[in-house]
Write an enzyme that holds these catalytic residues in place. Structure first.
Site, PDB file in Angstrom:
ATOM      1  N   ASN A 163       6.922   9.738   0.233  1.00 38.30           N
ATOM      2  CA  ASN A 163       6.855   8.469   0.960  1.00 38.30           C
ATOM      3  C   ASN A 163       8.040   8.439   1.922  1.00 38.30           C
ATOM      4  OD1 ASN A 163       6.866   5.663   1.690  1.00 38.30           O
ATOM      5  ND2 ASN A 163       5.777   5.196  -0.196  1.00 38.30           N
ATOM      6  N   ASP A 189     -11.398   4.754   1.671  1.00 32.58           N
ATOM      7  CA  ASP A 189     -12.027   5.711   2.587  1.00 32.58           C
ATOM      8  C   ASP A 189     -12.419   6.948   1.779  1.00 32.58           C
ATOM      9  OD1 ASP A 189      -8.661   6.306   3.606  1.00 32.58           O
ATOM     10  OD2 ASP A 189      -9.861   7.735   2.442  1.00 32.58           O
ATOM     11  N   HIS A 211     -10.579   1.448  -6.266  1.00 32.89           N
ATOM     12  CA  HIS A 211     -10.855   0.212  -5.533  1.00 32.89           C
ATOM     13  C   HIS A 211     -12.131   0.261  -4.717  1.00 32.89           C
ATOM     14  CE1 HIS A 211      -6.253  -0.587  -5.796  1.00 32.89           C
ATOM     15  NE2 HIS A 211      -6.877  -0.921  -6.914  1.00 32.89           N
TER      16      HIS A 211
HETATM   17  C1  BV8 Z   1      -6.925  -7.174 -11.308  1.00 32.52           C
HETATM   18  C2  BV8 Z   1      -9.738  -2.790  -1.897  1.00 32.52           C
HETATM   19  C3  BV8 Z   1      -7.413  -8.301 -13.272  1.00 32.52           C
HETATM   20  C4  BV8 Z   1     -10.011  -3.931  -0.960  1.00 32.52           C
HETATM   21  C5  BV8 Z   1      -7.555  -3.326  -2.863  1.00 32.52           C
HETATM   22  C6  BV8 Z   1      -0.466 -12.698  -8.966  1.00 32.52           C
HETATM   23  C7  BV8 Z   1      -1.543 -13.496  -8.625  1.00 32.52           C
HETATM   24  C8  BV8 Z   1      -2.845 -12.979  -8.613  1.00 32.52           C
HETATM   25  C9  BV8 Z   1      -3.090 -11.649  -8.956  1.00 32.52           C
HETATM   26  C10 BV8 Z   1      -2.012 -10.865  -9.274  1.00 32.52           C
HETATM   27  C11 BV8 Z   1      -0.711 -11.370  -9.292  1.00 32.52           C
HETATM   28  N1  BV8 Z   1       0.120 -10.372  -9.636  1.00 32.52           N
HETATM   29  C12 BV8 Z   1      -0.599  -9.246  -9.842  1.00 32.52           C
HETATM   30  C13 BV8 Z   1      -1.890  -9.528  -9.650  1.00 32.52           C
HETATM   31  C14 BV8 Z   1      -2.991  -8.554  -9.777  1.00 32.52           C
HETATM   32  C15 BV8 Z   1      -3.414  -8.057  -8.401  1.00 32.52           C
HETATM   33  C16 BV8 Z   1      -2.235  -7.469  -7.653  1.00 32.52           C
HETATM   34  O1  BV8 Z   1      -1.782  -6.390  -7.956  1.00 32.52           O
HETATM   35  N2  BV8 Z   1      -1.759  -8.210  -6.648  1.00 32.52           N
HETATM   36  C17 BV8 Z   1      -0.612  -7.750  -5.885  1.00 32.52           C
HETATM   37  C18 BV8 Z   1      -0.804  -8.107  -4.420  1.00 32.52           C
HETATM   38  C19 BV8 Z   1       0.627  -8.400  -6.455  1.00 32.52           C
HETATM   39  N3  BV8 Z   1      -4.372  -7.014  -8.676  1.00 32.52           N
HETATM   40  C20 BV8 Z   1      -5.664  -7.314  -8.699  1.00 32.52           C
HETATM   41  O2  BV8 Z   1      -6.121  -8.404  -8.411  1.00 32.52           O
HETATM   42  C21 BV8 Z   1      -6.569  -6.199  -9.173  1.00 32.52           C
HETATM   43  N4  BV8 Z   1      -7.435  -6.695 -10.169  1.00 32.52           N
HETATM   44  O3  BV8 Z   1      -5.775  -7.149 -11.611  1.00 32.52           O
HETATM   45  O4  BV8 Z   1      -7.890  -7.687 -12.093  1.00 32.52           O
HETATM   46  C22 BV8 Z   1      -8.491  -9.077 -13.851  1.00 32.52           C
HETATM   47  C23 BV8 Z   1      -8.509  -9.163 -15.217  1.00 32.52           C
HETATM   48  C24 BV8 Z   1      -9.503  -9.903 -15.798  1.00 32.52           C
HETATM   49  C25 BV8 Z   1     -10.477 -10.527 -15.012  1.00 32.52           C
HETATM   50  C26 BV8 Z   1     -10.448 -10.406 -13.639  1.00 32.52           C
HETATM   51  C27 BV8 Z   1      -9.444  -9.676 -13.043  1.00 32.52           C
HETATM   52  C28 BV8 Z   1      -7.430  -5.693  -8.030  1.00 32.52           C
HETATM   53  C29 BV8 Z   1      -6.555  -5.020  -7.036  1.00 32.52           C
HETATM   54  C30 BV8 Z   1      -7.417  -4.280  -6.012  1.00 32.52           C
HETATM   55  C31 BV8 Z   1      -7.328  -4.973  -4.679  1.00 32.52           C
HETATM   56  N5  BV8 Z   1      -8.089  -4.189  -3.685  1.00 32.52           N
HETATM   57  N6  BV8 Z   1      -8.287  -2.579  -2.012  1.00 32.52           N
HETATM   58  C32 BV8 Z   1      -9.740  -3.543   0.468  1.00 32.52           C
HETATM   59  O5  BV8 Z   1      -9.279  -2.420   0.732  1.00 32.52           O
HETATM   60  O6  BV8 Z   1     -10.018  -4.387   1.346  1.00 32.52           O
HETATM   61  S1  BV8 Z   1      -5.897  -3.119  -2.919  1.00 32.52           S
HETATM   62  C33 BV8 Z   1      -5.392  -2.516  -1.419  1.00 32.52           C
HETATM   63  O7  BV8 Z   1      -4.041  -2.848  -1.306  1.00 32.52           O
HETATM   64  C34 BV8 Z   1      -5.436  -1.031  -1.317  1.00 32.52           C
HETATM   65  O8  BV8 Z   1      -6.568  -0.481  -1.928  1.00 32.52           O
HETATM   66  C35 BV8 Z   1      -4.177  -0.616  -1.995  1.00 32.52           C
HETATM   67  O9  BV8 Z   1      -4.359  -0.459  -3.360  1.00 32.52           O
HETATM   68  C36 BV8 Z   1      -3.298  -1.796  -1.784  1.00 32.52           C
HETATM   69  C37 BV8 Z   1      -2.265  -1.468  -0.731  1.00 32.52           C
HETATM   70  O10 BV8 Z   1      -1.348  -0.699  -1.416  1.00 32.52           O
HETATM   71  P1  BV8 Z   1      -0.923   0.735  -0.848  1.00 32.52           P
HETATM   72  O11 BV8 Z   1      -2.070   1.653  -0.907  1.00 32.52           O
HETATM   73  O12 BV8 Z   1       0.298   1.081  -1.579  1.00 32.52           O
HETATM   74  O13 BV8 Z   1      -0.628   0.501   0.656  1.00 32.52           O
HETATM   75  P2  BV8 Z   1       0.598  -0.259   1.234  1.00 32.52           P
HETATM   76  O14 BV8 Z   1       0.230  -0.609   2.622  1.00 32.52           O
HETATM   77  O15 BV8 Z   1       1.032  -1.323   0.276  1.00 32.52           O
HETATM   78  O16 BV8 Z   1       1.766   0.844   1.244  1.00 32.52           O
HETATM   79  C38 BV8 Z   1       1.621   1.991   2.046  1.00 32.52           C
HETATM   80  C39 BV8 Z   1       2.720   2.929   1.617  1.00 32.52           C
HETATM   81  O17 BV8 Z   1       2.577   4.133   2.357  1.00 32.52           O
HETATM   82  C40 BV8 Z   1       4.101   2.393   1.913  1.00 32.52           C
HETATM   83  O18 BV8 Z   1       4.943   2.609   0.801  1.00 32.52           O
HETATM   84  C41 BV8 Z   1       4.570   3.244   3.108  1.00 32.52           C
HETATM   85  O19 BV8 Z   1       5.958   3.474   3.077  1.00 32.52           O
HETATM   86  C42 BV8 Z   1       3.830   4.519   2.856  1.00 32.52           C
HETATM   87  N7  BV8 Z   1       3.565   5.325   4.042  1.00 32.52           N
HETATM   88  C43 BV8 Z   1       3.422   4.913   5.324  1.00 32.52           C
HETATM   89  N8  BV8 Z   1       3.147   5.985   6.106  1.00 32.52           N
HETATM   90  C44 BV8 Z   1       3.105   7.071   5.293  1.00 32.52           C
HETATM   91  C45 BV8 Z   1       3.363   6.664   3.977  1.00 32.52           C
HETATM   92  N9  BV8 Z   1       3.381   7.510   2.939  1.00 32.52           N
HETATM   93  C46 BV8 Z   1       3.144   8.815   3.195  1.00 32.52           C
HETATM   94  N10 BV8 Z   1       2.876   9.297   4.429  1.00 32.52           N
HETATM   95  C47 BV8 Z   1       2.852   8.463   5.494  1.00 32.52           C
HETATM   96  N11 BV8 Z   1       2.592   8.948   6.729  1.00 32.52           N
END
Ligand code: BV8
Length: 256
Positions: free
Chosen positions: A223, A107, A122
């Site tokens: 957090n 966003d 992202h």
């Molecule tokens: C890459 C855009 C390499 C899209 C997003 C195993 C198999 C396959 C792949 C992987 C693997 N292990 C690791 C990987 C790599 C993978 C990855 O990390 N996977 C994870 C799931 C394990 N990463 C990738 O694929 C990345 N690319 O590595 O490429 C490569 C190399 C060579 C060639 C090709 C490729 C790409 C990752 C980007 C994905 N896209 N977003 C869309 O939005 O639709 S990621 C998306 O999820 C978000 O952008 C964000 O980054 C993520 C969510 O995470 P958070 O932001 O932390 O949100 P979440 O809900 O998890 O947590 C919220 C937090 O807020 C909580 O802690 C909560 O307690 C807290 N909270 C709640 N309320 C509040 C608060 N905090 C403060 N105040 C509040 N009020």
């Protein structure tokens, strides 16, 4: 909830820091009404796992399903307004000698709140591009200018006729190299990194705090829960960012 003296410790570190890096995740937008990835999407989308939909394969398998999911999220983001957490970060940027926000969010609430120096790792959910980047990477297209039958699926690229897609980084896709490089430089040169609202699960974004810490930065996490980053945090402020960040700014003193 964090005690006042932890808030004061964080404020004192921020006030005396030259280079501040901030890593934000979905949590910072939650109080603006944008659900985090941990929250189950509501209604129609509750049965889908975002990690299963945010991939190139999911799009190729069912372009209309994935496009409609992003249209649904775009509508939510379009209605969202910056919350006090976003506004506090914009104020902190005005006060600090140097501050860079590295956001995982798609966003533009940081920019709407007035933050200037924002790195989007992202992408941006409001932007669309040709799935094949037929005119070069990225081939951004203004969808508002395209007539198409929404029942059929995503709009066609006006250049090559193939699908448009959201200009976000899907799982399994490389992050924009320029943005990633600037984020790494900001992390390496930071005296302190504020890590706000991220579970720290998604790499390479979640490696930025380690990078900062390896170069001597203090890590301050905001957090309500623990995350993958908590174990390396020097200060953990338990609470919602919209509540905690204004208190930190106040503790920094009015004319800091
Ligand atoms: C890459 C855009 C390499 C899209 C997003 C195993 C198999 C396959 C792949 C992987 C693997 N292990 C690791 C990987 C790599 C993978 C990855 O990390 N996977 C994870 C799931 C394990 N990463 C990738 O694929 C990345 N690319 O590595 O490429 C490569 C190399 C060579 C060639 C090709 C490729 C790409 C990752 C980007 C994905 N896209 N977003 C869309 O939005 O639709 S990621 C998306 O999820 C978000 O952008 C964000 O980054 C993520 C969510 O995470 P958070 O932001 O932390 O949100 P979440 O809900 O998890 O947590 C919220 C937090 O807020 C909580 O802690 C909560 O307690 C807290 N909270 C709640 N309320 C509040 C608060 N905090 C403060 N105040 C509040 N009020």
């Amino acid at each position: 909830m964090s005690s006042d003296n932890l808030i004061q410790q964080a404020a004192d570190i921020l006030r005396t820091s030259k280079n501040i890096a901030v890593l934000t995740g979905a949590g910072v937008s939650k109080e603006s009404g944008v659900p985090t990835f941990r929250d189950a999407m509501d209604g129609l989308w509750a049965r889908f796992d975002p990690q299963q939909l945010a991939t190139p394969l999911a799009f190729l398998q069912d372009p209309k399903l994935v496009w409609d999911w992003y249209e649904y999220r775009r509508e939510m983001v379009a209605k969202a307004k910056p919350n006090p957490g976003h506004l506090a970060l914009a104020e902190l940027e005005r006060r600090a000698p140097s501050l860079t926000i590295i956001t995982q969010n798609v966003d533009d609430l940081h920019e709407q709140a007035g933050s200037k120096n924002v790195i989007h790792l992202h992408g941006n959910i409001a932007r669309s591009k040709c799935f094949y980047n037929c005119q070069g990477d990225p081939t951004v297209v203004d969808v508002s200018k395209i007539e198409y039958d929404k029942a059929q699926g995503p709009p066609p690229c006006p250049h090559c006729g193939r699908w448009l897609r959201p200009d976000v980084v899907w799982f399994g896709e490389m992050l924009p190299v320029d943005q990633l490089d600037v984020a790494k430089v900001a992390s390496i040169s930071a005296d302190v990194m504020l890590v706000i609202g991220t579970s720290g699960l998604v790499t390479p974004a979640a490696t930025m705090p380690e990078l900062a810490k390896s170069q001597g930065a203090k890590i301050i996490e905001v957090n309500p829960d623990d995350s993958m980053i908590t174990r390396i945090a020097d200060i953990k402020l338990d609470g919602a960012s919209g509540e905690i960040l204004p208190r930190v700014l106040e503790a920094m003193g009015k004319n800091a």
